[in-house]
Design a protein around this motif. Structure first.
Motif, PDB file in Angstrom:
ATOM      1  N   GLN A  39       9.879  -6.168  -2.057  1.00 58.15           N
ATOM      2  CA  GLN A  39      10.966  -5.912  -1.051  1.00 58.15           C
ATOM      3  C   GLN A  39      12.216  -5.839  -1.642  1.00 58.15           C
ATOM      4  O   GLN A  39      12.830  -7.019  -2.256  1.00 58.15           O
ATOM      5  N   ALA A  40      12.815  -4.914  -1.736  1.00 64.24           N
ATOM      6  CA  ALA A  40      14.180  -4.479  -2.123  1.00 64.24           C
ATOM      7  C   ALA A  40      14.787  -4.774  -1.004  1.00 64.24           C
ATOM      8  O   ALA A  40      14.786  -4.999   0.010  1.00 64.24           O
ATOM      9  N   PRO A  41      16.267  -5.377  -1.634  1.00 68.94           N
ATOM     10  CA  PRO A  41      17.245  -5.673  -0.450  1.00 68.94           C
ATOM     11  C   PRO A  41      17.513  -4.476   0.553  1.00 68.94           C
ATOM     12  O   PRO A  41      17.622  -3.381   0.279  1.00 68.94           O
ATOM     13  N   GLY A  42      17.550  -4.782   1.951  1.00 65.51           N
ATOM     14  CA  GLY A  42      17.645  -4.075   2.982  1.00 65.51           C
ATOM     15  C   GLY A  42      16.642  -3.079   3.152  1.00 65.51           C
ATOM     16  O   GLY A  42      16.547  -2.197   3.903  1.00 65.51           O
ATOM     17  N   LYS A  43      15.267  -3.246   2.382  1.00 63.18           N
ATOM     18  CA  LYS A  43      14.331  -2.411   2.750  1.00 63.18           C
ATOM     19  C   LYS A  43      13.169  -3.063   3.137  1.00 63.18           C
ATOM     20  O   LYS A  43      12.828  -4.140   3.087  1.00 63.18           O
ATOM     21  N   GLU A  44      12.012  -2.233   3.472  1.00 60.09           N
ATOM     22  CA  GLU A  44      10.771  -2.872   4.195  1.00 60.09           C
ATOM     23  C   GLU A  44      10.098  -3.277   2.853  1.00 60.09           C
ATOM     24  O   GLU A  44      10.232  -3.088   1.784  1.00 60.09           O
ATOM     25  N   ARG A  45       9.006  -3.999   2.987  1.00 62.01           N
ATOM     26  CA  ARG A  45       8.021  -4.607   2.141  1.00 62.01           C
ATOM     27  C   ARG A  45       7.252  -3.802   1.829  1.00 62.01           C
ATOM     28  O   ARG A  45       6.349  -3.299   2.584  1.00 62.01           O
ATOM     29  N   ASP A  46       6.898  -3.015   0.727  1.00 63.89           N
ATOM     30  CA  ASP A  46       5.980  -2.185   0.322  1.00 63.89           C
ATOM     31  C   ASP A  46       4.698  -2.566  -0.609  1.00 63.89           C
ATOM     32  O   ASP A  46       5.012  -3.742  -1.394  1.00 63.89           O
ATOM     33  N   PHE A  47       3.698  -1.970  -0.528  1.00 63.89           N
ATOM     34  CA  PHE A  47       2.585  -2.199  -1.303  1.00 63.89           C
ATOM     35  C   PHE A  47       2.934  -1.838  -2.828  1.00 63.89           C
ATOM     36  O   PHE A  47       3.403  -0.842  -3.111  1.00 63.89           O
ATOM     37  N   VAL A  48       2.246  -2.758  -3.622  1.00 64.38           N
ATOM     38  CA  VAL A  48       2.366  -2.373  -5.290  1.00 64.38           C
ATOM     39  C   VAL A  48       1.348  -2.242  -5.792  1.00 64.38           C
ATOM     40  O   VAL A  48       1.040  -1.121  -6.661  1.00 64.38           O
ATOM     41  N   SER A 100      -8.661 -11.938   3.240  1.00 60.92           N
ATOM     42  CA  SER A 100      -9.797 -12.702   3.480  1.00 60.92           C
ATOM     43  C   SER A 100     -11.202 -11.828   3.378  1.00 60.92           C
ATOM     44  O   SER A 100     -12.325 -12.415   2.933  1.00 60.92           O
ATOM     45  N   TYR A 101     -10.941 -10.486   3.703  1.00 61.75           N
ATOM     46  CA  TYR A 101     -12.185  -9.725   3.694  1.00 61.75           C
ATOM     47  C   TYR A 101     -12.639  -9.510   2.317  1.00 61.75           C
ATOM     48  O   TYR A 101     -14.072  -9.353   1.993  1.00 61.75           O
ATOM     49  N   GLY A 102     -11.908  -9.535   1.177  1.00 60.78           N
ATOM     50  CA  GLY A 102     -12.486  -9.561  -0.130  1.00 60.78           C
ATOM     51  C   GLY A 102     -12.554  -7.918  -0.690  1.00 60.78           C
ATOM     52  O   GLY A 102     -12.621  -8.120  -2.024  1.00 60.78           O
ATOM     53  N   ILE A 103     -13.142  -7.146   0.151  1.00 63.07           N
ATOM     54  CA  ILE A 103     -13.371  -5.940  -0.306  1.00 63.07           C
ATOM     55  C   ILE A 103     -12.138  -4.742  -0.065  1.00 63.07           C
ATOM     56  O   ILE A 103     -11.691  -5.082   1.206  1.00 63.07           O
ATOM     57  N   LEU A 104     -11.896  -4.040  -1.075  1.00 64.81           N
ATOM     58  CA  LEU A 104     -10.611  -3.243  -0.644  1.00 64.81           C
ATOM     59  C   LEU A 104     -10.894  -1.924   0.077  1.00 64.81           C
ATOM     60  O   LEU A 104     -12.072  -1.370  -0.739  1.00 64.81           O
ATOM     61  N   GLU A 105     -10.474  -1.395   0.853  1.00 65.37           N
ATOM     62  CA  GLU A 105     -10.583  -0.084   1.470  1.00 65.37           C
ATOM     63  C   GLU A 105      -9.323   0.875   1.575  1.00 65.37           C
ATOM     64  O   GLU A 105      -8.358   0.166   2.078  1.00 65.37           O
ATOM     65  N   SER A 106      -9.316   2.083   1.279  1.00 62.77           N
ATOM     66  CA  SER A 106      -8.272   2.847   1.946  1.00 62.77           C
ATOM     67  C   SER A 106      -8.283   3.420   3.210  1.00 62.77           C
ATOM     68  O   SER A 106      -9.555   3.848   3.350  1.00 62.77           O
ATOM     69  N   PRO A 107      -7.310   3.395   4.002  1.00 66.44           N
ATOM     70  CA  PRO A 107      -5.952   3.098   3.514  1.00 66.44           C
ATOM     71  C   PRO A 107      -5.424   1.892   3.803  1.00 66.44           C
ATOM     72  O   PRO A 107      -4.364   1.458   3.598  1.00 66.44           O
ATOM     73  N   SER A 108      -6.196   0.802   4.517  1.00 66.10           N
ATOM     74  CA  SER A 108      -5.987  -0.350   4.755  1.00 66.10           C
ATOM     75  C   SER A 108      -5.176  -1.223   3.618  1.00 66.10           C
ATOM     76  O   SER A 108      -4.489  -2.160   3.957  1.00 66.10           O
ATOM     77  N   VAL A 109      -5.739  -0.896   2.434  1.00 62.96           N
ATOM     78  CA  VAL A 109      -5.333  -1.722   1.442  1.00 62.96           C
ATOM     79  C   VAL A 109      -3.724  -1.595   1.285  1.00 62.96           C
ATOM     80  O   VAL A 109      -3.206  -2.556   0.787  1.00 62.96           O
ATOM     81  N   TYR A 110      -3.255  -0.651   1.633  1.00 58.32           N
ATOM     82  CA  TYR A 110      -1.649  -0.383   1.458  1.00 58.32           C
ATOM     83  C   TYR A 110      -0.966  -0.987   2.370  1.00 58.32           C
ATOM     84  O   TYR A 110       0.070  -1.198   2.546  1.00 58.32           O
ATOM     85  N   ASP A 111      -1.492  -1.665   3.615  1.00 56.97           N
ATOM     86  CA  ASP A 111      -0.717  -2.023   4.975  1.00 56.97           C
ATOM     87  C   ASP A 111      -0.754  -3.575   4.675  1.00 56.97           C
ATOM     88  O   ASP A 111      -1.871  -4.391   4.720  1.00 56.97           O
ATOM     89  N   LEU A 112       0.554  -4.204   4.755  1.00 62.37           N
ATOM     90  CA  LEU A 112       0.537  -5.417   4.714  1.00 62.37           C
ATOM     91  C   LEU A 112      -0.109  -6.187   5.737  1.00 62.37           C
ATOM     92  O   LEU A 112      -0.370  -7.344   5.651  1.00 62.37           O
ATOM     93  N   LYS A 113      -0.432  -5.713   6.883  1.00 59.78           N
ATOM     94  CA  LYS A 113      -1.035  -6.346   7.790  1.00 59.78           C
ATOM     95  C   LYS A 113      -2.549  -6.787   7.803  1.00 59.78           C
ATOM     96  O   LYS A 113      -3.252  -7.578   8.242  1.00 59.78           O
ATOM     97  N   GLU A 114      -2.910  -6.022   6.513  1.00 62.74           N
ATOM     98  CA  GLU A 114      -4.342  -6.187   6.142  1.00 62.74           C
ATOM     99  C   GLU A 114      -4.487  -7.527   5.600  1.00 62.74           C
ATOM    100  O   GLU A 114      -5.809  -8.097   5.476  1.00 62.74           O
ATOM    101  N   TYR A 115      -3.470  -8.089   4.936  1.00 65.80           N
ATOM    102  CA  TYR A 115      -3.412  -9.380   4.192  1.00 65.80           C
ATOM    103  C   TYR A 115      -3.109 -10.672   5.030  1.00 65.80           C
ATOM    104  O   TYR A 115      -2.226 -10.641   5.921  1.00 65.80           O
ATOM    105  N   ASP A 116      -3.988 -11.774   4.875  1.00 64.13           N
ATOM    106  CA  ASP A 116      -3.705 -12.790   5.836  1.00 64.13           C
ATOM    107  C   ASP A 116      -2.813 -13.926   5.222  1.00 64.13           C
ATOM    108  O   ASP A 116      -2.387 -14.769   6.096  1.00 64.13           O
ATOM    109  N   TYR A 117      -2.835 -14.236   3.872  1.00 62.94           N
ATOM    110  CA  TYR A 117      -1.885 -15.105   3.486  1.00 62.94           C
ATOM    111  C   TYR A 117      -1.081 -14.639   2.355  1.00 62.94           C
ATOM    112  O   TYR A 117      -1.260 -13.624   1.658  1.00 62.94           O
TER     113      TYR A 117
END
Length: 128
Positions: A39-48, A100-117
């Motif tokens: 997350q850059a200043p003033g911007k949204e949190r983005d997938f890396v 927590s799911y352990g397995i990555l799938e597109s496009p959810s992998v790019y969504d921060l809501k996919e991550y629990d912790y």
């Protein structure tokens, strides 16, 4: 699971830096898929980048492909982000996250809501 990101700092353009994300508590580390966001200043949190529980699936944002490398050590309960050829536009707070799911799938992998912790973030500043 608790996540602790570290390794950030001030570097010059073209330099390299390695971030670490240490996990503790919760389920066994290799149950989680892991990701890095920034997350850059003033911007949204983005997938890396993200890595599946066993490292077989890896995803990168186009902006870092070829320069960054994500990896994990399930014995040390730690994930890494090797960042090479850093640019001023890479300046941001870098957060690690666990899915927590352990397995990555597109496009959810790019969504921060996919991550629990989430970890607390580590600041990377790249000067020109």
């Amino acid at each position: 699971v608790q996540l602790q990101a570290s390794g950030g700092g001030l570097v010059q353009a073209g330099d390299s830096l390695r971030l670490s994300c240490a996990a503790s508590g919760g389920r066994t580390f290799n149950n989680y898929a892991m990701g890095w966001f920034r997350q850059a200043p003033g911007k949204e949190r983005d997938f890396v980048a993200a890595i599946s529980w066993n490292g077989d699936s890896i995803f990168y944002a186009d902006s870092v492909k070829g320069r960054f490398a994500i990896s994990r050590d399930n014995v040390k309960n730690t994930m890494y982000l090797q960042m090479n050829s850093l640019k001023p536009e890479d300046t941001a707070v870098y957060y690690c996250a666990a899915d927590s799911y352990g397995i990555l799938e597109s496009p959810s992998v790019y969504d921060l809501k996919e991550y629990d912790y989430w970890g607390q973030g580590t600041l990377v500043t790249v000067s020109s």
